[in-house]
Design a protein around this motif. Structure first.
Motif, PDB file in Angstrom:
ATOM      1  N   GLN A   4      47.516  63.055  32.922  1.00  7.24           N
ATOM      2  CA  GLN A   4      47.623  62.228  31.949  1.00  7.24           C
ATOM      3  C   GLN A   4      46.001  61.581  31.720  1.00  7.24           C
ATOM      4  OE1 GLN A   4      50.272  59.193  32.155  1.00  7.24           O
ATOM      5  NE2 GLN A   4      49.644  57.899  30.249  1.00  7.24           N
ATOM      6  N   ARG A   5      45.480  61.552  30.412  1.00 10.11           N
ATOM      7  CA  ARG A   5      44.202  61.296  30.303  1.00 10.11           C
ATOM      8  C   ARG A   5      44.089  59.563  30.294  1.00 10.11           C
ATOM      9  NH1 ARG A   5      41.971  65.200  32.278  1.00 10.11           N
ATOM     10  NH2 ARG A   5      42.471  67.174  31.267  1.00 10.11           N
ATOM     11  N   ASP A  10      40.478  49.639  30.241  1.00 12.68           N
ATOM     12  CA  ASP A  10      40.853  49.257  31.494  1.00 12.68           C
ATOM     13  C   ASP A  10      41.268  50.242  32.332  1.00 12.68           C
ATOM     14  OD1 ASP A  10      40.347  46.778  30.766  1.00 12.68           O
ATOM     15  OD2 ASP A  10      42.392  46.109  30.287  1.00 12.68           O
ATOM     16  N   ASP A  11      41.833  51.574  31.701  1.00  7.22           N
ATOM     17  CA  ASP A  11      42.277  52.572  32.407  1.00  7.22           C
ATOM     18  C   ASP A  11      40.999  53.158  33.045  1.00  7.22           C
ATOM     19  OD1 ASP A  11      45.111  52.385  31.614  1.00  7.22           O
ATOM     20  OD2 ASP A  11      44.594  53.811  30.046  1.00  7.22           O
ATOM     21  N   ILE A  12      40.050  53.492  32.249  1.00 11.51           N
ATOM     22  CA  ILE A  12      38.605  53.792  32.751  1.00 11.51           C
ATOM     23  C   ILE A  12      38.103  53.028  33.978  1.00 11.51           C
ATOM     24  CG2 ILE A  12      36.078  54.445  32.145  1.00 11.51           C
ATOM     25  CD1 ILE A  12      38.007  56.084  30.687  1.00 11.51           C
ATOM     26  N   THR A  13      38.279  51.838  33.698  1.00  7.80           N
ATOM     27  CA  THR A  13      37.890  51.119  34.965  1.00  7.80           C
ATOM     28  C   THR A  13      38.613  51.132  36.154  1.00  7.80           C
ATOM     29  OG1 THR A  13      37.127  49.164  33.215  1.00  7.80           O
ATOM     30  CG2 THR A  13      37.386  48.615  35.409  1.00  7.80           C
ATOM     31  N   ALA A  14      39.984  51.169  35.996  1.00  6.65           N
ATOM     32  CA  ALA A  14      40.799  51.388  37.236  1.00  6.65           C
ATOM     33  C   ALA A  14      40.378  52.942  37.604  1.00  6.65           C
ATOM     34  CB  ALA A  14      42.146  51.520  36.719  1.00  6.65           C
ATOM     35  N   GLU A  15      40.210  53.922  36.930  1.00  8.16           N
ATOM     36  CA  GLU A  15      39.711  55.014  37.439  1.00  8.16           C
ATOM     37  C   GLU A  15      38.636  55.287  38.096  1.00  8.16           C
ATOM     38  OE1 GLU A  15      41.586  58.466  36.415  1.00  8.16           O
ATOM     39  OE2 GLU A  15      40.123  59.345  37.439  1.00  8.16           O
ATOM     40  N   ALA A  16      37.705  54.522  37.487  1.00  9.78           N
ATOM     41  CA  ALA A  16      36.152  54.590  38.146  1.00  9.78           C
ATOM     42  C   ALA A  16      36.460  53.845  39.357  1.00  9.78           C
ATOM     43  CB  ALA A  16      35.140  53.732  37.426  1.00  9.78           C
ATOM     44  N   HIS A  40      31.680  46.627  34.169  1.00  3.69           N
ATOM     45  CA  HIS A  40      32.629  46.980  33.185  1.00  3.69           C
ATOM     46  C   HIS A  40      33.386  45.657  32.646  1.00  3.69           C
ATOM     47  CE1 HIS A  40      34.041  51.354  34.103  1.00  3.69           C
ATOM     48  NE2 HIS A  40      32.790  51.208  34.937  1.00  3.69           N
ATOM     49  N   ASP A  41      33.180  44.611  33.385  1.00  4.87           N
ATOM     50  CA  ASP A  41      33.839  43.367  32.833  1.00  4.87           C
ATOM     51  C   ASP A  41      32.567  42.847  31.836  1.00  4.87           C
ATOM     52  OD1 ASP A  41      36.116  43.270  34.013  1.00  4.87           O
ATOM     53  OD2 ASP A  41      35.427  41.429  35.716  1.00  4.87           O
ATOM     54  N   PHE A  42      31.431  43.068  32.244  1.00  9.28           N
ATOM     55  CA  PHE A  42      30.416  42.431  31.326  1.00  9.28           C
ATOM     56  C   PHE A  42      30.317  43.240  30.138  1.00  9.28           C
ATOM     57  CE2 PHE A  42      25.987  43.843  30.393  1.00  9.28           C
ATOM     58  CZ  PHE A  42      25.521  42.984  29.729  1.00  9.28           C
TER      59      PHE A  42
END
Ligand SMILES: [Fe+2]
Length: 313
Positions: A4-5, A10-16, A40-42
């Motif tokens: 799953q892509r 937020d998915d990208i942050t979690a993945e990183a 990422h938050d910034f």
């Protein structure tokens, strides 16, 4: 079956975060996870645009290109963003009476000459007012430390460090002094002046764009070290300076502010050194705390080298 892509930011942050979670070194893992989270938050908080992202890349690239053995744009960024002083305060909480530290700054150079007591670091400065800076290096019980090393650097009365002055090829306004058996040191220089930090690069553009001035209050830099003691990187400041409350790099601490007294008559050490009045004098005692692990003058010099200062030779 295709994995799953990621579909949301937020998915990208979690993945990183997950990719860095396997970092072996625990400290590096902590730093990288914190960096990803805050970065990422910034970006999400300010909703950074692609144009702004590209501008940021350009600024960092330009800062890197400007760096040389005489210019350190990244230290200037760190200093003017207040990050250097936050790091300083985290590393050096000194409720114990030791001399407080402050920013190292971008202008230290290795290779300053060892000078005798009363040696003149300002021998090429024709416009400054002669000044004697003296005092003692003491331990926390007030006992003098003999043979302590004071690595000193200062801007010329023009407001420029030697490395910024096109008319100079040699080191100037730099010296190393040793304390005598009573822990005393004596430095001949000129009255420190306030000066603007270099503003011809991206740091200067940032200051102008944000309505900030580039000035630093008049000061003299020191790294004081002695065998068996924690070295201290610090400045002394002139109490009369108009920029004490708005230092461009946030480096002023009350305990480092000194009174420079004007002397209209010859006398004392000044007369012995052939200094014509008027001249200024100030006294400052440095207090070092004993090192938990063995620490030497040489360690302090190595630490300076590791901070990025390069040999002048
Ligand atoms: Fe400075």
């Amino acid at each position: 079956m295709p994995m799953q892509r990621n579909t949301t930011e937020d998915d990208i942050t979690a993945e990183a975060l997950q990719r860095f979670a396997g970092t072996q070194d625990p400290r590096l893992r902590q730093i990288m996870l914190g960096l990803i989270r805050h970065l990422h938050d910034f970006v999400k908080e300010v909703e950074l645009t692609e144009a702004e992202w590209f501008q940021a890349i350009g600024i960092l690239t330009e800062a890197g290109r400007m760096c040389s053995d005489k210019r350190q744009e990244f230290i200037l960024f760190s200093d003017t963003l207040g990050v250097s002083m936050v790091v300083d305060l985290l590393s050096h909480r000194k409720p114990d009476g030791a001399t407080e530290s402050t920013v190292f700054g971008p202008f230290h150079r290795l290779g300053a000459p060892e000078l005798p007591a009363g040696g003149n670091i300002a021998h090429l400065d024709k416009t400054g007012t002669p000044t004697l800076v003296g005092g003692r290096v003491l331990d926390l019980d007030g006992k003098p430390i003999a043979g302590a090393l004071l690595d000193v650097w200062q801007a010329q009365s023009s407001g420029l460090y030697d490395s910024q002055d096109e008319n100079l090829t040699d080191l100037h306004m730099r010296g190393k002094f040793r304390t005598d058996a009573d822990g005393r040191y004596l430095i001949r220089t000129v009255l420190p002046v306030n000066y603007p930090i270099p503003s011809d690069g991206p740091v200067g553009r940032m200051l102008r764009a944000t309505g900030r001035h580039p000035w630093r209050p008049a000061h003299i830099h020191f790294v004081v070290s002695a065998d068996g003691y924690e070295p201290v990187t610090t400045h002394i400041f002139d109490r009369t300076d108009e920029y004490l409350d708005s230092d461009a790099v946030f480096a002023v601490k009350d305990s480092l502010i000194c009174d420079f007294a004007r002397n209209a008559r010859a006398g004392g050490e000044a007369a012995r050194l052939g200094i014509e009045p008027p001249y200024y004098t100030t006294e400052f005692d440095f207090r070092l705390k004993a090192a938990e692990q063995g620490s030497t003058v040489l360690d302090a010099q190595r630490r300076l080298a590791a901070l990025g200062a390069r040999a002048a030779e």
